[in-house]
Design a protein around this motif. Structure first.
Motif, PDB file in Angstrom:
ATOM      1  N   LYS A  70      13.463 -30.925 -37.682  1.00 57.18           N
ATOM      2  CA  LYS A  70      12.223 -31.499 -38.224  1.00 57.18           C
ATOM      3  C   LYS A  70      11.403 -30.425 -38.936  1.00 57.18           C
ATOM      4  CE  LYS A  70       8.011 -33.888 -36.704  1.00 57.18           C
ATOM      5  NZ  LYS A  70       7.316 -34.483 -35.523  1.00 57.18           N
ATOM      6  N   HIS A  71      11.318 -29.249 -38.339  1.00 54.87           N
ATOM      7  CA  HIS A  71      10.560 -28.152 -38.938  1.00 54.87           C
ATOM      8  C   HIS A  71      11.233 -27.648 -40.214  1.00 54.87           C
ATOM      9  CE1 HIS A  71       9.496 -23.861 -39.498  1.00 54.87           C
ATOM     10  NE2 HIS A  71       8.290 -24.270 -39.158  1.00 54.87           N
ATOM     11  N   GLY A  82      10.946 -30.019 -43.069  1.00 56.05           N
ATOM     12  CA  GLY A  82       9.567 -30.345 -43.433  1.00 56.05           C
ATOM     13  C   GLY A  82       9.240 -31.810 -43.236  1.00 56.05           C
ATOM     14  N   ILE A  83       9.797 -32.419 -42.189  1.00 58.90           N
ATOM     15  CA  ILE A  83       9.548 -33.839 -41.922  1.00 58.90           C
ATOM     16  C   ILE A  83       8.197 -33.994 -41.229  1.00 58.90           C
ATOM     17  CG2 ILE A  83      10.393 -35.910 -40.785  1.00 58.90           C
ATOM     18  CD1 ILE A  83      13.184 -34.729 -40.823  1.00 58.90           C
ATOM     19  N   ASP A  84       7.306 -34.766 -41.837  1.00 61.05           N
ATOM     20  CA  ASP A  84       6.018 -35.030 -41.200  1.00 61.05           C
ATOM     21  C   ASP A  84       5.905 -36.519 -40.874  1.00 61.05           C
ATOM     22  OD1 ASP A  84       5.525 -36.293 -43.631  1.00 61.05           O
ATOM     23  OD2 ASP A  84       4.385 -34.599 -44.440  1.00 61.05           O
ATOM     24  N   VAL A  85       4.770 -36.901 -40.338  1.00 61.29           N
ATOM     25  CA  VAL A  85       4.583 -38.291 -39.910  1.00 61.29           C
ATOM     26  C   VAL A  85       4.713 -39.250 -41.087  1.00 61.29           C
ATOM     27  CG1 VAL A  85       2.964 -39.918 -38.875  1.00 61.29           C
ATOM     28  CG2 VAL A  85       3.100 -37.583 -38.003  1.00 61.29           C
ATOM     29  N   VAL A  86       4.244 -38.836 -42.248  1.00 62.82           N
ATOM     30  CA  VAL A  86       4.274 -39.703 -43.430  1.00 62.82           C
ATOM     31  C   VAL A  86       5.698 -39.938 -43.917  1.00 62.82           C
ATOM     32  CG1 VAL A  86       3.519 -39.948 -45.818  1.00 62.82           C
ATOM     33  CG2 VAL A  86       1.975 -38.927 -44.120  1.00 62.82           C
ATOM     34  N   SER A  87       6.528 -38.888 -43.849  1.00 61.98           N
ATOM     35  CA  SER A  87       7.877 -38.982 -44.429  1.00 61.98           C
ATOM     36  C   SER A  87       8.959 -39.342 -43.414  1.00 61.98           C
ATOM     37  CB  SER A  87       8.251 -37.649 -45.093  1.00 61.98           C
ATOM     38  OG  SER A  87       8.284 -36.595 -44.136  1.00 61.98           O
ATOM     39  N   GLU A  88       8.608 -39.500 -42.150  1.00 65.12           N
ATOM     40  CA  GLU A  88       9.615 -39.768 -41.111  1.00 65.12           C
ATOM     41  C   GLU A  88      10.480 -40.973 -41.438  1.00 65.12           C
ATOM     42  OE1 GLU A  88       8.913 -39.985 -36.905  1.00 65.12           O
ATOM     43  OE2 GLU A  88       7.596 -38.234 -36.956  1.00 65.12           O
ATOM     44  N   LEU A 144      11.098 -37.559 -33.162  1.00 64.62           N
ATOM     45  CA  LEU A 144      11.094 -38.260 -34.447  1.00 64.62           C
ATOM     46  C   LEU A 144      11.046 -39.773 -34.197  1.00 64.62           C
ATOM     47  CD1 LEU A 144      13.876 -36.151 -36.241  1.00 64.62           C
ATOM     48  CD2 LEU A 144      11.449 -36.196 -36.873  1.00 64.62           C
TER      49      LEU A 144
END
Length: 290
Positions: free
Chosen positions: A31-32, A35-41, A62
């Motif tokens: 995830k780090h 660069g996966i964030d809440v918006v792009s999950e 995730l």
């Protein structure tokens, strides 16, 4: 999957065993790095065979990614639950391959007629996890099985027999060579779309009269006198492929060049011997070809 519909290893790790803690650690790093964030999950899709501890790890690390489950393993679980036979197997695969909700409902109606209990068992698994008819429209890949994992396992059989450091070095060398070779091959491609995708489209064009969604789209494109390849998503273009393989794995200095440290050497994890001889490959199900 890379733009040529082939395996592209993103990350791998060695752990003590398959459990929630190991998967959570792995997914947190992935995830780090991505660069996966809440918006792009919800833009990411993971397909698996429900390995031990994986689903709980997803729910923590995730929780909003799209999950799919391998249909081959889904049928294996059906057999273990007591629902088997060619009729049930064929109907399950038909439902998985269906591309419209109405066709899916018809396949499930047939499943209910075959075995009401099997229909009920399958009803507990949401179709968005295993049937193309319910896949998210943002997905650019509609695979139903996780054969890519089996391909990777086959690639690393010899490496897995070696000690830890040698194994990691073998994997690095294998991937470095593969990435370099794929880029070299792509430099000689002359088309706009990757060759394996062109082959798939050519096959669909032969059956365009059948008017399932992809073939219907091909016929519509023909009616406009346009080139079908112009409608392929850019993620399958040769240009994208070259970007994917643009950053290879560089050679590393050997142990003699490693920096020295006065810290205490790390100890290996506690070894727990498992019964029987360790297997190299995945055990095949009774319904699979040897």
């Amino acid at each position: 999957m890379d733009p040529n519909d082939e395996i592209f290893p993103i990350a791998y790790a060695m752990v003590e065993g398959e459990n929630k803690e190991s998967w959570s650690w792995f997914l947190a790093l992935l995830k780090h790095d991505l660069g996966i964030d809440v918006v792009s999950e919800n833009e990411y899709i993971f397909i698996s065979d429900k390995q031990k501890g994986l689903l709980p790890a997803f729910s923590v690390v995730l929780p909003n990614v799209v999950l799919r489950f391998c249909v081959r393993h889904l049928y294996a679980n059906m057999k273990a639950a007591g629902f088997h036979g060619n009729a049930i197997k064929d109907t399950l695969w038909a439902a998985a391959r269906d591309t419209t909700v109405n066709c899916f409902k018809e396949s499930m109606r047939k499943m209910k007629e075959l075995d009401n209990l099997a229909f009920g068992w399958l009803g507990d698994k949401h179709p968005s996890e295993w049937s193309r008819s319910h896949f998210t429209t943002s997905a650019l890949c509609d695979i139903l099985v996780n054969n890519m994992c089996e391909c990777f396992n086959a690639m690393i059989v010899k490496a897995r027999e070696t000690p830890l450091i040698s194994c990691l070095e073998s994997l690095r060398t294998l991937l470095m060579t593969r990435l370099f070779k794929n880029k070299q091959d792509a430099d000689e491609w002359t088309g706009i779309v990757c060759p394996n995708i062109v082959k798939k489209i050519a096959l669909e064009e032969k059956f365009a009269g059948g008017f399932i969604p992809l073939q219907h789209a091909i016929c519509a494109i023909w009616m406009k006198r346009h080139n079908v390849l112009e409608y392929v998503d850019s993620c399958y273009n040769v240009e994208t492929y070259l970007k994917v393989y643009g950053c290879g794995i560089n050679a590393m200095a050997g142990p003699n060049e490693w920096p020295h440290t006065h810290r205490e050497a790390p100890l290996p994890p506690e070894y727990k011997a498992k019964p029987d001889r360790p297997r190299k490959l995945r055990l095949r199900g009774a319904d699979e070809k040897k």
